[in-house]
Design an enzyme around this catalytic site. Structure first.
Site, PDB file in Angstrom:
ATOM      1  N   LYS A 149       3.224  86.988  47.439  1.00  0.00           N
ATOM      2  CA  LYS A 149       4.488  86.761  48.164  1.00  0.00           C
ATOM      3  C   LYS A 149       5.279  88.055  48.261  1.00  0.00           C
ATOM      4  CE  LYS A 149       8.294  85.115  45.900  1.00  0.00           C
ATOM      5  NZ  LYS A 149       9.512  85.887  46.172  1.00  0.00           N
ATOM      6  N   ASN A 150       5.387  88.765  47.139  1.00  0.00           N
ATOM      7  CA  ASN A 150       6.259  89.942  47.118  1.00  0.00           C
ATOM      8  C   ASN A 150       5.664  91.160  47.820  1.00  0.00           C
ATOM      9  OD1 ASN A 150       8.139  88.432  45.844  1.00  0.00           O
ATOM     10  ND2 ASN A 150       7.935  89.417  43.831  1.00  0.00           N
TER      11      ASN A 150
ATOM     12  N   ARG B  37      16.753  86.161  49.831  1.00  0.00           N
ATOM     13  CA  ARG B  37      17.216  87.514  49.606  1.00  0.00           C
ATOM     14  C   ARG B  37      16.340  88.556  50.309  1.00  0.00           C
ATOM     15  NH1 ARG B  37      20.185  90.817  46.109  1.00  0.00           N
ATOM     16  NH2 ARG B  37      19.065  92.717  45.628  1.00  0.00           N
TER      17      ARG B  37
ATOM     18  N   CYS C  38      17.102  83.473  44.941  1.00  0.00           N
ATOM     19  CA  CYS C  38      17.190  82.937  43.583  1.00  0.00           C
ATOM     20  C   CYS C  38      18.467  83.391  42.900  1.00  0.00           C
ATOM     21  CB  CYS C  38      16.012  83.437  42.751  1.00  0.00           C
ATOM     22  SG  CYS C  38      14.480  82.567  43.026  1.00  0.00           S
TER      23      CYS C  38
ATOM     24  N   ARG D 167      22.600  90.531  41.426  1.00  0.00           N
ATOM     25  CA  ARG D 167      21.683  91.141  42.395  1.00  0.00           C
ATOM     26  C   ARG D 167      22.402  91.916  43.498  1.00  0.00           C
ATOM     27  NH1 ARG D 167      16.545  87.242  43.229  1.00  0.00           N
ATOM     28  NH2 ARG D 167      15.484  89.221  43.313  1.00  0.00           N
ATOM     29  N   PRO D 168      23.074  92.993  43.137  1.00  0.00           N
ATOM     30  CA  PRO D 168      23.763  93.799  44.142  1.00  0.00           C
ATOM     31  C   PRO D 168      22.773  94.521  45.061  1.00  0.00           C
ATOM     32  CG  PRO D 168      23.834  94.886  42.006  1.00  0.00           C
ATOM     33  CD  PRO D 168      23.157  93.562  41.792  1.00  0.00           C
TER      34      PRO D 168
ATOM     35  N   ASP E 222       9.212  88.465  36.350  1.00  0.00           N
ATOM     36  CA  ASP E 222       8.767  87.259  37.050  1.00  0.00           C
ATOM     37  C   ASP E 222       7.785  86.423  36.221  1.00  0.00           C
ATOM     38  OD1 ASP E 222      10.365  87.802  39.183  1.00  0.00           O
ATOM     39  OD2 ASP E 222       8.766  88.429  40.542  1.00  0.00           O
TER      40      ASP E 222
ATOM     41  N   ARG F 180       8.825  77.997  47.436  1.00  0.00           N
ATOM     42  CA  ARG F 180       9.115  79.320  47.985  1.00  0.00           C
ATOM     43  C   ARG F 180       8.047  80.325  47.565  1.00  0.00           C
ATOM     44  NH1 ARG F 180      14.018  81.524  45.839  1.00  0.00           N
ATOM     45  NH2 ARG F 180      13.040  83.267  46.856  1.00  0.00           N
TER      46      ARG F 180
HETATM   47  C1  UD1 Z   1      11.883  91.987  43.523  1.00  0.00           C
HETATM   48  C2  UD1 Z   1      11.045  90.752  43.592  1.00  0.00           C
HETATM   49  C3  UD1 Z   1      11.422  89.763  42.485  1.00  0.00           C
HETATM   50  C4  UD1 Z   1      11.376  90.470  41.133  1.00  0.00           C
HETATM   51  C5  UD1 Z   1      12.159  91.773  41.152  1.00  0.00           C
HETATM   52  C6  UD1 Z   1      12.003  92.582  39.876  1.00  0.00           C
HETATM   53  C7  UD1 Z   1      10.545  90.609  45.961  1.00  0.00           C
HETATM   54  C8  UD1 Z   1      10.737  89.882  47.245  1.00  0.00           C
HETATM   55  N1  UD1 Z   1      11.214  90.134  44.900  1.00  0.00           N
HETATM   56  O1  UD1 Z   1      13.243  91.564  43.733  1.00  0.00           O
HETATM   57  O2  UD1 Z   1      10.508  88.689  42.511  1.00  0.00           O
HETATM   58  O3  UD1 Z   1      11.911  89.610  40.152  1.00  0.00           O
HETATM   59  O4  UD1 Z   1      11.740  92.606  42.246  1.00  0.00           O
HETATM   60  O5  UD1 Z   1      10.674  92.836  39.610  1.00  0.00           O
HETATM   61  O6  UD1 Z   1       9.778  91.545  45.877  1.00  0.00           O
HETATM   62  N2  UD1 Z   1      19.747  96.204  41.571  1.00  0.00           N
HETATM   63  C9  UD1 Z   1      20.936  96.903  41.694  1.00  0.00           C
HETATM   64  N3  UD1 Z   1      21.274  97.401  42.920  1.00  0.00           N
HETATM   65  C10 UD1 Z   1      20.474  97.252  44.006  1.00  0.00           C
HETATM   66  C11 UD1 Z   1      19.260  96.552  43.876  1.00  0.00           C
HETATM   67  C12 UD1 Z   1      18.919  96.042  42.647  1.00  0.00           C
HETATM   68  O7  UD1 Z   1      21.668  97.047  40.732  1.00  0.00           O
HETATM   69  O8  UD1 Z   1      20.837  97.742  45.089  1.00  0.00           O
HETATM   70  C13 UD1 Z   1      19.376  95.633  40.264  1.00  0.00           C
HETATM   71  C14 UD1 Z   1      19.300  94.101  40.338  1.00  0.00           C
HETATM   72  O9  UD1 Z   1      20.576  93.522  40.179  1.00  0.00           O
HETATM   73  C15 UD1 Z   1      18.387  93.779  39.185  1.00  0.00           C
HETATM   74  C16 UD1 Z   1      17.439  94.989  39.174  1.00  0.00           C
HETATM   75  O10 UD1 Z   1      18.072  96.018  39.928  1.00  0.00           O
HETATM   76  O11 UD1 Z   1      19.087  93.733  37.978  1.00  0.00           O
HETATM   77  C17 UD1 Z   1      16.079  94.704  39.767  1.00  0.00           C
HETATM   78  O12 UD1 Z   1      16.212  94.287  41.097  1.00  0.00           O
HETATM   79  P1  UD1 Z   1      15.154  94.665  42.213  1.00  0.00           P
HETATM   80  O13 UD1 Z   1      14.032  95.443  41.610  1.00  0.00           O
HETATM   81  O14 UD1 Z   1      15.874  95.229  43.368  1.00  0.00           O
HETATM   82  O15 UD1 Z   1      14.613  93.224  42.603  1.00  0.00           O
HETATM   83  P2  UD1 Z   1      14.374  92.649  44.055  1.00  0.00           P
HETATM   84  O16 UD1 Z   1      13.805  93.682  44.950  1.00  0.00           O
HETATM   85  O17 UD1 Z   1      15.565  91.880  44.477  1.00  0.00           O
END
Ligand code: UD1
Length: 418
Positions: free
Chosen positions: A22-23, A93, A117, A122-123, A305, A397
Site C-alpha cells: 500500500k505504502n 492522508r 489514521c 501528523r504535521p 506500522d 484501507r
Molecule cells: C508513512 C506511512 C505510514 C507509516 C509512516 C511511518 C504511507 C502512505 N504511510 O506515513 O504507514 O506509519 O510513514 O513509517 O507511506 N512529521 C512531521 N512533519 C512532517 C511530516 C511528518 O513532524 O511534515 C512527523 C510525523 O508527525 C510523525 C513522523 O514525522 O511523527 C513520521 O511521519 P512520516 O514518516 O511523515 O509518516 P507518513 O509519511 O505520514
C-alpha cells in the site's frame, strides 16, 4: 456497517501470498501525475486507499483504467486541474502526496489539510519546508494549503526528521525542478526506493534513494513506464505474527526478506523458528514464546506500522514485554481495545508495559486505525470465544482480502453486515 468476527482458531497452517505494498502504491499512483505517456502499474493491492487515490487522479484529469486484477493503466497527459476536493483529501492522508507532482507539473496546487489514521498530530511542516526551499510560495487559508511557483529551482534540503511522506513529496517535486536537489536526512524506507525506481523509469534522474542522502537532477519532461509494486512488508509482518501468536506454521510468499529484518529478529528473540527462502519466509510458533521489547524507529529500525500487531502478540507471551513508540506520539489507541480482551497493559507516555497473560477473551472492540485493527484480528485468533471488530473500514484501507487470506490458513474469520 461491516464488522469482522474472529473466533478462536487452530494454529494457522499453510501458505499465504502477500499483495503489493500500500505504502509504495500510493506515492507511485501520485507520481503518475508526472508522466505524459501511458503508465502500467502491476501488483497494485485492492484496497480502499488505492481506490481513493485513483479517484483523486481522475478528479485531476488523469485517465485511470483497471485492466486486470492488480493492473492499472494511467495516462496523465491531459491533466487540467490542480485542486483536490476536501471530500477526497479528508478521507486519506496520503492524498497530500499529489502536491509535489502537481507543483512541479502545473506550477500550482491547492489542497485541504490531509486526513487519515488518527495516530498523532501528523504535521506537514517538512513537506512545506521542502517546497519552499525549491522556490514555492505557500499559502495557508481556512484549512486549505496552496503552493505556487513561477519555476522550481533545486536546493539542499535537510529534513529535521526522516519523514517518509515529506521525502516522497519533495523527491517528486524536484524531478522537474531546475538543477540539482539534495535531500539530507531523507527517509530510507523500501517504499522510497520503489518510488525512485519508478520515477527513474519515467525518465527522472534520482540517485541515493534508500540512503539518507538523495540527489535529484531536474529533467524537462517525464514519460511512461511499466512498473510492479514491491510486496507489502507490513502485511507480510502481520501474517508472520499470526503464525507466531497461534503457534502455527505459515509460509509467507512474495516477501523481500531484507525488508522485514527487524520482524524476523524479534520473532526469533521470542522463540519462533524462522526459515528464510529466496522470496518466502516460514514462521513456526510454539507454546513457549517469551517476552520481548521493541522500540519503533524509522527504517531500518523496527517499523511503527508493526507495533500494534506485536503488542497483540506480547499480551500472551511469558513474562513482561515493553514497547517504546518513538515515531508517532499517539499510537497506543489499540491498548484500550486489547484491555477489553483481558490484556494487562500500562502506558506511560510513549512506553507501554505488557504483562503476558494465559488467555485473551473475545470482546466487542473497535479498530481505531489500520494497524490497530490488524492487532485486534490477531488477538481474536487466540481469544476465547468471539471477537467482534467494529470500524473495519480502517482494516480495508490497508489489507487486501484479509478474511480470505486468514481463512486460507485455517482461521475462523468472517464479515457480518448489520
Ligand atoms: C508513512 C506511512 C505510514 C507509516 C509512516 C511511518 C504511507 C502512505 N504511510 O506515513 O504507514 O506509519 O510513514 O513509517 O507511506 N512529521 C512531521 N512533519 C512532517 C511530516 C511528518 O513532524 O511534515 C512527523 C510525523 O508527525 C510523525 C513522523 O514525522 O511523527 C513520521 O511521519 P512520516 O514518516 O511523515 O509518516 P507518513 O509519511 O505520514
Amino acid at each position: 456497517m461491516d464488522r469482522i468476527m474472529v473466533e478462536k482458531s487452530p494454529p494457522l497452517k499453510g501458505n499465504v501470498r502477500i499483495s503489493g505494498a500500500k505504502n509504495a502504491a500510493l506515492p507511485i499512483l501520485a507520481a503518475s501525475l508526472l508522466g505524459t505517456e501511458d503508465i502500467i502499474l502491476e501488483d497494485v493491492p485492492k484496497l480502499k486507499d488505492v481506490e481513493i487515490m485513483c479517484e483523486v487522479l481522475t478528479s485531476l484529469g488523469s485517465k485511470v483504467d483497471y485492466l486486470d486484477e492488480g493492473v492499472i493503466r494511467i495516462n496523465s497527459a491531459g491533466i487540467s486541474n490542480y485542486e483536490t476536493s476536501y471530500e477526497l483529501m479528508s478521507k486519506m492522508r496520503a492524498s497530500f502526496l499529489v502536491m509535489g507532482p502537481l507543483l512541479t507539473r502545473m506550477g500550482k496546487t491547492k489542497n485541504s489539510m490531509p486526513g487519515g489514521c488518527a495516530i498523532g498530530t501528523r504535521p506537514i511542516d517538512l513537506h512545506l519546508k521542502g517546497f519552499r526551499a525549491l522556490g514555492a510560495t505557500i499559502d495557508i487559508d481556512h484549512g486549505n494549503i496552496g503552493a505556487y511557483t513561477e519555476k522550481l529551482v533545486g536546493d539542499k534540503i535537510y529534513l529535521d526528521f526522516p519523514s517518509v511522506g515529506a521525502t516522497e513529496n519533495i523527491m517528486m517535486a524536484a524531478t522537474m525542478a531546475e538543477g540539482e536537489t539534495i535531500i539530507d536526512n531523507a527517509a530510507m524506507e523500501p517504499e522510497i526506493v520503489d518510488l525512485s525506481n519508478f520515477l527513474n523509469k519515467l525518465g527522472a534522474d534520482i540517485k541515493g534513494a534508500g540512503t539518507s542522502t538523495i540527489r535529484i537532477k531536474g529533467v524537462k519532461k517525464l514519460g511512461g513506464a511499466r512498473h510492479s509494486i514491491i510486496p507489502d512488508r507490513i502485511e507480510a509482518g502481520t501474517f508472520m505474527v499470526a503464525a507466531a501468536i497461534t503457534g502455527g506454521d505459515v509460509v509467507i510468499e512474495n516477501v523481500i526478506n531484507s525488508h522485514v529484518k527487524p520482524i524476523i529478529a524479534k520473532l526469533k528473540e521470542a522463540g519462533c523458528t524462522v526459515e528464510e527462502g529466496i522470496d518466502s519466509i516460514r514462521v513456526i510458533g510454539n507454546s513457549e514464546l517469551k517476552a520481548i521489547d521493541i522500540k519503533t524507529l524509522p527504517y531500518p529500525g523496527f517499523p511503527t506500522d508493526m507495533q500494534a500487531q506485536f503488542m497483540a502478540l506480547m499480551t500472551i507471551l511469558k513474562g513482561t514485554s515493553m514497547v517504546i513508540e518513538t515515531v508517532f506520539e499517539n499510537r497506543f489507541m489499540h491498548v484500550d481495545e486489547l484491555k477489553k480482551m483481558g490484556a494487562d497493559i500500562k502506558i506511560d507516555d510513549r512506553s507501554a508495559i505488557i504483562k503476558g497473560i494465559k488467555q485473551l477473551k473475545g470482546a466487542v472492540v473497535k479498530a481505531s486505525d489500520l494497524r490497530a485493527g490488524a492487532a485486534l484480528v490477531l488477538g481474536g485468533l487466540v481469544a476465547d470465544g468471539i471477537t467482534e471488530i467494529e470500524n473495519v473500514y480502517h482494516i480495508d484501507r490497508g489489507y487486501d482480502g484479509i478474511e480470505a487470506k486468514f481463512t486460507g490458513l485455517g482461521a475462523v474469520i468472517y464479515r457480518k453486515n448489520d
